[in-house]
Design a protein around this motif. Structure first.
Motif, PDB file in Angstrom:
ATOM      1  N   GLN A 132      36.174  42.378  41.933  1.00 48.07           N
ATOM      2  CA  GLN A 132      35.019  43.233  41.662  1.00 48.07           C
ATOM      3  C   GLN A 132      33.726  42.613  42.199  1.00 48.07           C
ATOM      4  N   ASN A 133      33.611  41.291  42.127  1.00 45.22           N
ATOM      5  CA  ASN A 133      32.394  40.595  42.568  1.00 45.22           C
ATOM      6  C   ASN A 133      32.451  40.221  44.049  1.00 45.22           C
ATOM      7  N   LYS A 134      33.565  40.549  44.705  1.00 42.70           N
ATOM      8  CA  LYS A 134      33.751  40.234  46.129  1.00 42.70           C
ATOM      9  C   LYS A 134      33.487  38.750  46.400  1.00 42.70           C
ATOM     10  N   SER A 135      34.169  37.924  45.640  1.00 45.74           N
ATOM     11  CA  SER A 135      34.047  36.477  45.774  1.00 45.74           C
ATOM     12  C   SER A 135      34.415  36.034  47.186  1.00 45.74           C
ATOM     13  N   LEU A 152      40.661  45.616  32.526  1.00 42.37           N
ATOM     14  CA  LEU A 152      41.220  44.433  31.909  1.00 42.37           C
ATOM     15  C   LEU A 152      42.620  44.716  31.387  1.00 42.37           C
ATOM     16  N   THR A 191      44.913  37.125  35.445  1.00 42.21           N
ATOM     17  CA  THR A 191      44.861  38.463  36.038  1.00 42.21           C
ATOM     18  C   THR A 191      43.476  39.068  35.851  1.00 42.21           C
ATOM     19  N   ASN A 192      42.903  38.895  34.672  1.00 44.36           N
ATOM     20  CA  ASN A 192      41.559  39.413  34.425  1.00 44.36           C
ATOM     21  C   ASN A 192      40.516  38.681  35.269  1.00 44.36           C
ATOM     22  N   LYS A 193      40.708  37.374  35.462  1.00 42.87           N
ATOM     23  CA  LYS A 193      39.793  36.628  36.333  1.00 42.87           C
ATOM     24  C   LYS A 193      39.921  37.111  37.770  1.00 42.87           C
ATOM     25  N   PRO A 223      41.135  36.141  46.405  1.00 40.95           N
ATOM     26  CA  PRO A 223      41.655  36.182  45.037  1.00 40.95           C
ATOM     27  C   PRO A 223      43.108  35.770  44.931  1.00 40.95           C
ATOM     28  N   ASN A 261      40.760  40.075  38.741  1.00 35.13           N
ATOM     29  CA  ASN A 261      40.075  41.357  38.797  1.00 35.13           C
ATOM     30  C   ASN A 261      38.562  41.154  38.917  1.00 35.13           C
ATOM     31  N   GLU A 262      38.041  40.202  38.168  1.00 33.27           N
ATOM     32  CA  GLU A 262      36.606  39.909  38.230  1.00 33.27           C
ATOM     33  C   GLU A 262      36.210  39.414  39.624  1.00 33.27           C
ATOM     34  N   ILE A 263      37.039  38.559  40.212  1.00 34.56           N
ATOM     35  CA  ILE A 263      36.766  38.049  41.551  1.00 34.56           C
ATOM     36  C   ILE A 263      36.745  39.193  42.558  1.00 34.56           C
TER      37      ILE A 263
END
Length: 84
Positions: A35-38, A2, A27-29, A42, A31-33
Protein backbone atom coordinates in the motif's frame (compact mmCIF):
# COMPACT_ATOMS: atom_id res chain seq x y z
CA UNK A 1 -7.25 -5.53 3.83
CA UNK A 2 -6.00 -6.98 7.09
CA UNK A 3 -6.11 -10.69 7.80
CA UNK A 4 -7.06 -11.76 11.31
CA UNK A 5 -6.09 -14.90 13.18
CA UNK A 6 -8.88 -17.17 14.34
CA UNK A 7 -8.57 -20.10 16.72
CA UNK A 8 -10.21 -22.14 13.97
CA UNK A 9 -6.81 -22.03 12.21
CA UNK A 10 -5.06 -23.70 15.16
CA UNK A 11 -3.29 -27.03 14.60
CA UNK A 12 -3.16 -27.65 18.36
CA UNK A 13 0.61 -27.41 18.79
CA UNK A 14 1.40 -24.11 20.54
CA UNK A 15 4.82 -23.49 18.97
CA UNK A 16 3.39 -23.97 15.48
CA UNK A 17 0.27 -21.92 16.20
CA UNK A 18 2.44 -19.05 17.44
CA UNK A 19 4.43 -19.18 14.23
CA UNK A 20 1.29 -19.27 12.13
CA UNK A 21 0.06 -16.18 13.98
CA UNK A 22 3.35 -14.51 13.06
CA UNK A 23 2.63 -15.30 9.41
CA UNK A 24 -0.61 -13.33 9.77
CA UNK A 25 1.40 -10.40 11.17
CA UNK A 26 3.87 -10.66 8.28
CA UNK A 27 1.03 -10.81 5.76
CA UNK A 28 -0.41 -7.61 7.19
CA UNK A 29 3.03 -5.97 7.07
CA UNK A 30 3.38 -7.09 3.46
CA UNK A 31 0.04 -5.49 2.67
CA UNK A 32 1.21 -2.27 4.33
CA UNK A 33 4.41 -2.30 2.27
CA UNK A 34 2.43 -2.77 -0.93
CA UNK A 35 0.00 0.00 0.00
CA UNK A 36 2.87 2.40 0.80
CA UNK A 37 4.82 1.37 -2.33
CA UNK A 38 7.94 0.64 -0.31
CA UNK A 39 11.29 0.64 -2.07
CA UNK A 40 12.10 -2.91 -0.90
CA UNK A 41 10.21 -5.59 -2.85
CA UNK A 42 7.48 -6.99 -0.59
CA UNK A 43 8.16 -10.58 -1.60
CA UNK A 44 11.74 -10.25 -0.37
CA UNK A 45 10.55 -8.99 3.02
CA UNK A 46 8.03 -11.79 3.44
CA UNK A 47 10.48 -14.46 2.27
CA UNK A 48 13.21 -13.23 4.62
CA UNK A 49 10.92 -13.06 7.65
CA UNK A 50 9.00 -16.29 7.00
CA UNK A 51 11.88 -18.70 6.37
CA UNK A 52 12.74 -19.26 10.05
CA UNK A 53 9.07 -19.86 10.84
CA UNK A 54 9.05 -22.86 8.52
CA UNK A 55 12.38 -24.30 9.66
CA UNK A 56 11.60 -24.35 13.39
CA UNK A 57 8.50 -26.57 13.27
CA UNK A 58 10.19 -29.00 10.90
CA UNK A 59 13.16 -29.28 13.26
CA UNK A 60 10.92 -29.61 16.33
CA UNK A 61 8.77 -32.31 14.76
CA UNK A 62 11.84 -34.26 13.60
CA UNK A 63 13.20 -34.69 17.14
CA UNK A 64 12.82 -38.05 18.91
CA UNK A 65 9.76 -37.97 21.15
CA UNK A 66 8.15 -35.11 19.24
CA UNK A 67 4.36 -35.07 19.05
CA UNK A 68 2.83 -36.56 15.93
CA UNK A 69 2.61 -34.24 12.98
CA UNK A 70 -0.66 -32.35 13.09
CA UNK A 71 -3.32 -32.75 10.49
CA UNK A 72 -4.86 -29.77 8.77
CA UNK A 73 -6.33 -27.10 11.02
CA UNK A 74 -10.03 -27.16 11.78
CA UNK A 75 -10.76 -24.31 9.35
CA UNK A 76 -9.28 -26.22 6.43
CA UNK A 77 -10.78 -29.55 7.48
CA UNK A 78 -14.25 -28.03 7.26
CA UNK A 79 -13.61 -26.30 3.92
CA UNK A 80 -15.57 -27.64 0.98
CA UNK A 81 -13.58 -29.67 -1.53
CA UNK A 82 -13.39 -28.94 -5.25
CA UNK A 83 -15.47 -32.03 -5.91
CA UNK A 84 -18.14 -31.17 -3.34
Amino acid sequence: MLVKWSDNYSVGIPVIDIQHKELFVLTNKLNEIIQNKSVQPPQAVLFEKAQPLFRQPQQALARPGAPPRPGPCRAFSAAPTAAG
